[in-house]
Design an enzyme around this catalytic site. Structure first.
Site, PDB file in Angstrom:
ATOM      1  CE1 TYR A 139      -0.852   2.362   6.543  1.00 21.58           C
ATOM      2  CE2 TYR A 139      -2.398   3.674   5.256  1.00 21.58           C
ATOM      3  CZ  TYR A 139      -1.528   2.613   5.363  1.00 21.58           C
ATOM      4  OH  TYR A 139      -1.313   1.803   4.279  1.00 21.58           O
ATOM      5  CD  GLU A 227       1.798   0.386   4.814  1.00 26.88           C
ATOM      6  OE1 GLU A 227       0.603   0.080   4.873  1.00 26.88           O
ATOM      7  OE2 GLU A 227       2.720  -0.455   4.913  1.00 26.88           O
TER       8      GLU A 227
END
Length: 416
Positions: A139, A227
Site C-alpha cells: 500500500y 493512493e
C-alpha cells in the site's frame, strides 16, 4: 432528548464532512494515464465505452488473460452489484466475447457499492487491463498530514486490503515518511523505504522511483490524495501500480484546466452539480424539510434544531454572504426538484447578507415557480424590517417567525 441531540450532531457532522470535500476525483483509467505520463509503471490498460469497443480491444490487446473493471468513482467495486442484478464490477476475462458480455452488463447500468449509497452510480466505461501475477502487494499513499502540517508518504507491506483495518490491527505495519514539499522525496530516502518494506533488492530501484514520482505528481498537480492499492511486486521482478485513486484541490482549478477537464459530473448528485454552477454550497440529504441558510455554521445549527424538534433536513444549503435574488430563486428550484421536500425553512442572519435581498428572492421564486409548499422564514439583521414588510405586503402564504425554535418547529409540523 439525548437521542435527538445525537441525531442532530450526526447530521451536522455528515453535512460538515460533505461540505469539506474540496477535491476532484478522476476515474482509474485517467489516473493510470497520469501515472504513465510521469514514468510510473502500470499494467497495460485501455478504456472502452461500449461492448463492441471492449470486444475489439480484447481481440487486439496482445494478451489473453485480462481484467475488466467498471469505471465508477467508488470503492468496493469488486464486491458491488449492478442495478440489473449483475454481480461485481471487476472480473477476469479470457476471450473477446467474454469482454463484450461483461461490458454489456456493466456499461449503462448503475453499480451499487458500500460507498455509493442505495442509488448507485452509472457506469459509462470499462477498463481492460493485462493480468499480472503479484508475488507481494503493498500500500502506498501521498497525503497532507495534519500532525506534521506537511506532506507524507504512507506505505505498508500489507497492501491489497483495507488500510484502515491494517491501522487498527497492526499499526506497526504502516510507515509514515515526511516529504519536503519544496525538494520532494530524496532518492536515498525512497530506497531506504523500499528496503524497509521488504521489496527484493533487484526491484528496489523501480519502487524508489515510483515513490519519488508520486510525490512529484502530488506537488505538480496540487493533489489532495494519491493512493496506490495495491502496488505489486510481480513474479517476474517488476514493481507496478495496479490500482490508483487521485484527488485534486478544487481551489487549484485555475492552474490545472487539463486535470479538471477530466471531471465526470455523471458520478455526482445532479442537484449538487447545479448548485455549484450557481455558486451555492449544497449537499443533498434524506429528510423532508428543505433548508436555505447563509453561513455553514448557521446551516448546521439549523439542521440541529430541526432534528431536535423531530424533523429531518432534506439538504445542507449555504447561500453565502453574497447571495442575490437570482441565486435565491435557483436555490428554490433545486429544493423543489426533490420530491421528498414537504416544507421549506429559510433561516437568514443578515450581516453581510441583506435580508431584503433574500425576501425579494423568496417572493419572486414563490410567484414564478408557483410554489405550493409551506414556507417558513426567519430573518434577522441587516434590512430586517424592510424584508419583513416586503413579505407581509406580498400577500403570499409565508410564515414569518422571529424565534429559531418556533420557526424550526413550524417547518417540521408543516412537513408532515
Amino acid at each position: 432528548m439525548l437521542a435527538s441531540f445525537r441525531t442532530a450532531g450526526s447530521l451536522a457532522r455528515q453535512a460538515a464532512s460533505a461540505g469539506q470535500r474540496r477535491f476532484l476525483s478522476i476515474h482509474e483509467y485517467q489516473s493510470v494515464n497520469m501515472l504513465n505520463s510521469y514514468g510510473i509503471p502500470t499494467p497495460k490498460s485501455i478504456v472502452a465505452k461500449s461492448p463492441e469497443e471492449a470486444y475489439n480491444i480484447a481481440q487486439n490487446f496482445g494478451a489473453d488473460k485480462l481484467v475488466i473493471k467498471a469505471q465508477v468513482l467508488a470503492g468496493g467495486r469488486g464486491k458491488g452489484k449492478f442495478d440489473n442484478g449483475f454481480q461485481g464490477g471487476v472480473h477476469t476475462v479470457d476471450n473477446p466475447q467474454q469482454a463484450r458480455d461483461y461490458a454489456g452488463k456493466m456499461i449503462g447500468s448503475k453499480l451499487i457499492t458500500k460507498q455509493t449509497g442505495a442509488g448507485g452510480r452509472i457506469c459509462n466505461a470499462v477498463m481492460l487491463a493485462e493480468r499480472r501475477d503479484p508475488s507481494h502487494e503493498y500500500y502506498v499513499a501521498v497525503l497532507n498530514d495534519r500532525v506534521t502540517q506537511g506532506v507524507v508518504l504512507v506505505a505498508s507491506n500489507q497492501g491489497g486490503m483495507n488500510i484502515e483495518e491494517v491501522a487498527a490491527t497492526n499499526p506497526g505495519a504502516i510507515i509514515t515518511t515526511p516529504v519536503d514539499f519544496e525538494k520532494g522525496l530524496s532518492k536515498s530516502t525512497a530506497l531506504e523505504l523500499a528496503k524497509t518494506l521488504g521489496i527484493k533488492e533487484g526491484a528496489q530501484e523501480e519502487a524508489a522511483n515510483i515513490f519519488v514520482n508520486l510525490c512529484k505528481i502530488f506537488k505538480d498537480k496540487d493533489a489532495t490524495q494519491i493512493e496506490i492499492n495495491p502496488m505489486s511486486e510481480t513474479v517476474d521482478g517488476r514493481v507496478l501500480c495496479m490500482d490508483a485513486k487521485f484527488g485534486f484541490d478544487d481551489y487549484a482549478e485555475f492552474r490545472h484546466k487539463d486535470v479538471f477537464a477530466l471531471r465526470d459530473t455523471t458520478q455526482e448528485e445532479p442537484s449538487e452539480v447545479e448548485a455549484q454552477k450557481a455558486g451555492l454550497n449544497f449537499i443533498k440529504l434524506d429528510g423532508s424539510v428543505g433548508c436555505l441558510v447563509n453561513g455553514a455554521g448557521l446551516a448546521m445549527a439549523t439542521m440541529d434544531v430541526l432534528s431536535l424538534h423531530g424533523g429531518n433536513p432534506a439538504n445542507f444549503l449555504d447561500c453565502g454572504g453574497g447571495a442575490t435574488p437570482e441565486m435565491v430563486k435557483k436555490a428554490f428550484e433545486i429544493l423543489l426538484s426533490d420530491p421528498k421536500v414537504k416544507s421549506i425553512f429559510i433561516n437568514i442572519f443578515g450581516g453581510i447578507m441583506r435580508c431584503d435581498y433574500i425576501a425579494e428572492g423568496v417572493i419572486r421564486a414563490t410567484k414564478e415557480l408557483s410554489v405550493t409548499l409551506p414556507i417558513v422564514v426567519r430573518l434577522k439583521g441587516t434590512m430586517e424590517a424592510e424584508a419583513k414588510a416586503m413579505i407581509k405586503e406580498s400577500g403570499l402564504k409565508i410564515v414569518a417567525l422571529d424565534s429559531l425554535d418556533e420557526a424550526a418547529q413550524a417547518a417540521v409540523e408543516l412537513a408532515v
